[in-house]
Write a protein that holds these residues in place. Structure first.
Motif, short mmCIF file in Angstrom:
data_model
loop_
_atom_site.label_atom_id
_atom_site.label_comp_id
_atom_site.label_asym_id
_atom_site.label_seq_id
_atom_site.Cartn_x
_atom_site.Cartn_y
_atom_site.Cartn_z
N VAL A 14 0.86 -1.18 0.00
CA VAL A 14 0.00 0.00 0.00
C VAL A 14 0.89 1.23 0.00
CG1 VAL A 14 -1.79 1.27 1.24
CG2 VAL A 14 -1.84 -1.23 1.21
N VAL A 15 0.72 2.07 -1.02
CA VAL A 15 1.50 3.29 -1.18
C VAL A 15 0.53 4.43 -1.42
CG1 VAL A 15 3.21 4.50 -2.59
CG2 VAL A 15 3.47 2.05 -2.17
N LYS A 16 0.67 5.50 -0.65
CA LYS A 16 -0.20 6.67 -0.85
C LYS A 16 0.35 7.48 -2.03
CE LYS A 16 -2.16 10.70 1.30
NZ LYS A 16 -2.34 11.52 2.47
N ILE A 17 -0.52 7.76 -2.98
CA ILE A 17 -0.16 8.53 -4.17
C ILE A 17 -0.90 9.86 -4.11
CG2 ILE A 17 -0.19 8.60 -6.69
CD1 ILE A 17 1.54 6.33 -5.64
N ASP A 18 -0.17 10.94 -4.25
CA ASP A 18 -0.77 12.26 -4.31
C ASP A 18 -1.15 12.54 -5.77
OD1 ASP A 18 -0.31 15.42 -4.70
OD2 ASP A 18 -0.88 14.99 -2.62
N PRO A 19 -2.30 13.16 -6.03
CA PRO A 19 -2.70 13.44 -7.41
C PRO A 19 -1.64 14.19 -8.23
CG PRO A 19 -4.53 13.86 -5.96
CD PRO A 19 -3.35 13.58 -5.08
N LEU A 54 -1.73 -3.55 -10.22
CA LEU A 54 -1.68 -2.27 -9.55
C LEU A 54 -3.13 -1.79 -9.40
CD1 LEU A 54 -0.07 0.15 -8.46
CD2 LEU A 54 -0.06 1.07 -10.78
N ILE A 55 -3.58 -1.63 -8.17
CA ILE A 55 -4.95 -1.23 -7.90
C ILE A 55 -4.94 0.18 -7.33
CG2 ILE A 55 -7.05 -1.74 -6.59
CD1 ILE A 55 -6.03 -4.68 -6.48
N GLN A 64 -11.60 -0.48 3.91
CA GLN A 64 -10.93 -0.19 5.17
C GLN A 64 -9.43 -0.51 5.10
OE1 GLN A 64 -12.55 1.34 7.72
NE2 GLN A 64 -14.19 1.44 6.21
N CYS A 65 -8.93 -0.92 3.94
CA CYS A 65 -7.55 -1.38 3.84
C CYS A 65 -6.55 -0.25 3.76
CB CYS A 65 -7.37 -2.32 2.66
SG CYS A 65 -7.73 -1.57 1.08
N CYS A 66 -6.94 0.91 3.29
CA CYS A 66 -5.97 1.98 3.09
C CYS A 66 -6.37 3.30 3.72
CB CYS A 66 -5.70 2.19 1.60
SG CYS A 66 -7.17 2.66 0.67
N CYS A 67 -7.51 3.33 4.37
CA CYS A 67 -8.02 4.60 4.89
C CYS A 67 -7.86 4.70 6.39
CB CYS A 67 -9.49 4.74 4.52
SG CYS A 67 -9.79 4.50 2.75
#
Length: 67
Positions: A14-19, A54-55, A64-67
């Motif tokens: 899980v990687v947070k991507i900024d727009p 890649l999702i 609930q997996c990434c928030c």
């Protein structure tokens, strides 16, 4: 195939991507310039299976997996 370091118990990274890190080219090609993702792919390139998925999920997707 051995377990890849850096994945969670479900086998996900899980990687947070900024727009601002996402660029859509004129030909429809999508580029993601994220240091965490780049580092993971570079270091694990030989270990990643050919069927890698890649999702992309938004923070309001309801999961609930990434928030």
């Amino acid at each position: 195939m051995a377990r890849i370091e850096g994945l969670d118990t479900d086998g996900k990274k899980v990687v947070k991507i900024d727009p601002s890190q996402v660029v859509v080219g004129k030909d429809g090609t999508i580029s993601i310039n994220n240091d965490d993702l780049k580092k993971f792919v570079t270091e694990k390139k030989e270990e990643i299976a050919n069927d890698l998925h890649l999702i992309l999920m938004g923070s309001s997707c309801g999961c609930q997996c990434c928030c």
